[in-house]
Each structure stands twice: as C-alpha cells, then as structure tokens.
Design an enzyme around this catalytic site. Sequence first.
Site: not given
Length: 430
Positions: A61-64, A121, A126, A132, A201, A204
């Site tokens: 994901t965008c975070d991990r 998160s 979120e 996901q 970007g 979340e």
Amino acid sequence: MADRSASPLFQDLHRFAVVGVNHRTCPDAIREQLFVADEELPVVLRSLRVFGVEEAMPLSTCDRVEVAGVFPNPEEARSIIAKILCAPVDLDPALLEPLLYRHVGGDAVSHLFRVAASLDSQVIGEPQILGQMRAGHRLARSLKSSGPLLDATMSAAFEAARQVRRETRIAEGPVSIAAAALSVARDVHGALERTRAVLLGSGELGLILAEQLHNSHGTPVTVLDRIARRAEATAKSIGAHHGTMDTLADALVDADIVISAVGEGRTQLTEEMIRQTLVKRRYRPIFLVDLSVPADIDPAVNRIDEAFLFDLEDLERSATEGKNARRAEAEAAREMVDAAVARFLSDQSGRIAAPSIARLRAHLEGMRETLHAEQPNLSAEDATRLLLKRIMHGPSEHLRRLAATDNLDDRTLSTLEELFGLDQEQGDDL
C-alpha cells in the site's frame, strides 16, 4: 510422539513471520521503489517459494510493503525479503535489510490484527487498509500461496477489525475530516457535481476524500503519483483516472479541487505554481486540501485571494470529532484487538494440546478396563489403589532414570508440579 497433524496451524506458528517496511521505518524514497502492483505478485510469490516460504501473503500500500508467511527459518526472513523486494528495482539488499521490521509467532499475529483494524495506519481508523488486506488475501488464495495458518490468522484478523468498527467510533475520525473538507468545497464551488479534482499521492485521508467526491457527487478524479504503477493502483481502487507528476501543471489547470496526500516531507505546490495556475484558469477559484504532515503545500498560498487552502488542523477544527475523542476510541480499539489476539492464540494452543489430551484419556481408560478384566471382584478402594499404582509406575521410573543420569532439570519438575498442582512442601513421594 503425539501426532500433531490435526493442528498444523499452531505447530507452524514459531515459523510464522511478518517482514516489511512502513511509513515509520523506511524513507519514502526507498519505500516507493518497493511498491508491488497486483500483476507483479505472482513473480514475488514464485520467488518466495524458491526460498522455501510455504505460505505467503504480500501486502503493498502507500504506507507499507510487507510479507506475512511461514518461513523455513524466521531468523533469515529479513534477508529473504530484502533480496526479493530489491531484485526488480536493482536496489542493494544490504541497504534495505536494516530497515525491515520482523515480527514472529504471536507478535506476527498481533501485528496483522492491528493493521487490519487500522491501528497501524498513518490515519487511525481509515477504512482502506481492511479492503486492501482482504484483496491481498483473496489474491494469495487464488494463487495457491495461502494455507491453514495464514487463512486462520487473516480470518480472525478480519473479524477483529469488524468488531472494532461495530463497537467503537474509531472510523468516524477520518470520515468527519473528509466531511468537513466536502463542506468547505461546497462553500467554495457550490454544487460539487460540476467540479473536477486531482489527488496527489495516495495517503489514506486523500483516498477517503477522493472516493467520497467520486461516489457521492460524480466528481471526476485524477490521481497523480511519481510512481506510475502506484498511481494506477490507487486510481483503480477509487474508480479514477491516473497519471504521473510530470503532468501536474496541466492537471492543476483543470482541477477545481486539489487534494494533496503525498507526505514526503517536502513542498509539492508552491505559491508561484498556484499563481500561474490561476492565471490559466482565468482566476476561477481553486480549493486546496493539504492532508500531509509535514505539509505538502506552501502556506504562502493562503495569501492568494482565489486560492482556498485548508490543512489537516483546519479540517480537524471543523470536524465534529476532535483528536482527544479519536485517541480514546483508538485506545478502546487496541484493547479490543489485544483481547482478540489472546483468544485466537489460546484457541490455537488448545487445538494442538487436544490430540495429546485425548490420547492420555484413552490410555488411562484402557488401564482401567484392563484392571477390571483381570480382577473384576476387587472392591472400589482396592481397585482405585491398584490403578493409581499402575498409573504412577511408568512416570516414576522415567523420573528416576532422568535423576540417575543427571537429566532431571528444574523445567521438568516445574512442569510436573504445574500439571498436577503439587505443593513442593509435600515432598517427593515417588
């Protein structure tokens, strides 16, 4: 030795690990290179099998970017994941390996539960991460890379996440911030059905706001990202168009609403960029939402009359739920998740003990039946005394042999005392 085939799940828990990087542990410049698109997952899974990883579920994901799986040796898990993630992007595994976190056994289970419940998160509560993870698990199963341990863990993690959303208000924070942003957008533009938006970007909150614009108002959204495949994946998740940051200048001219959720710690939009954009827009107003900390958009943009810039603090002041309320809900959610993890691990440990307990019960019942067949006329007292003597004979002889060979350690004695609730002051009657 007891047959543990009835519970392969808990038997493999000591080899179960989650290895990866997230927004806290890895610089954005490195993490974004590691992004794995859905179509790339089969290659990653094949590589994991080469290294002997029996069950695996990548999550990107965008975070991990992380992998949950059953590793041949968890001590080598960081090295394996570093090699696999670095190979496609020509990155040195030695650079990545120190940045990777590794959770093993019960800690790995706890990590997955927390991630599913959106407690790990950037924006607590979120909703995207649960979807996901569900999609990642479905894909892993379709590619036959999941298995009993991963399936059971993810199923329990999803149920814990559902419980958190049912019984706490943790999800209201992100939703209330998005609602506040939409309210301001309506003040600026009126009917949002006539607006166009661009999302920079894939943070979340940005996704939540863009999704609400698209779903509730039919607002066309374009996602821009420096990584084309990540822009495509983000856009696909919310039914939007996509592009790269190379097209930013043109995208801004068409955008009535700009949502910035890059979060790289550097300025994405300057005052001069917005002034030039407004000239091309013939000074039609533009609403800018900066959802990153540190900010993506230069605060000097506020000096421009036709630009309406709101950051996260502005929106939180407008939202009905403040930070303190969300912190309280998050704490309640953490306690709920911790309890769910404890139940899951307890249930699984009980399953592995069950076959041995059943065999012990059958063994003792067999001794009772044999004694009754040999001496059916014994009184209850004599039968009980004789049965107890037979039960004690084998364990007593085994303990004496251990003692005679200096192999009777404190752990064995402690286990014996715990199993039978022995009082040490009673002494040794064996």
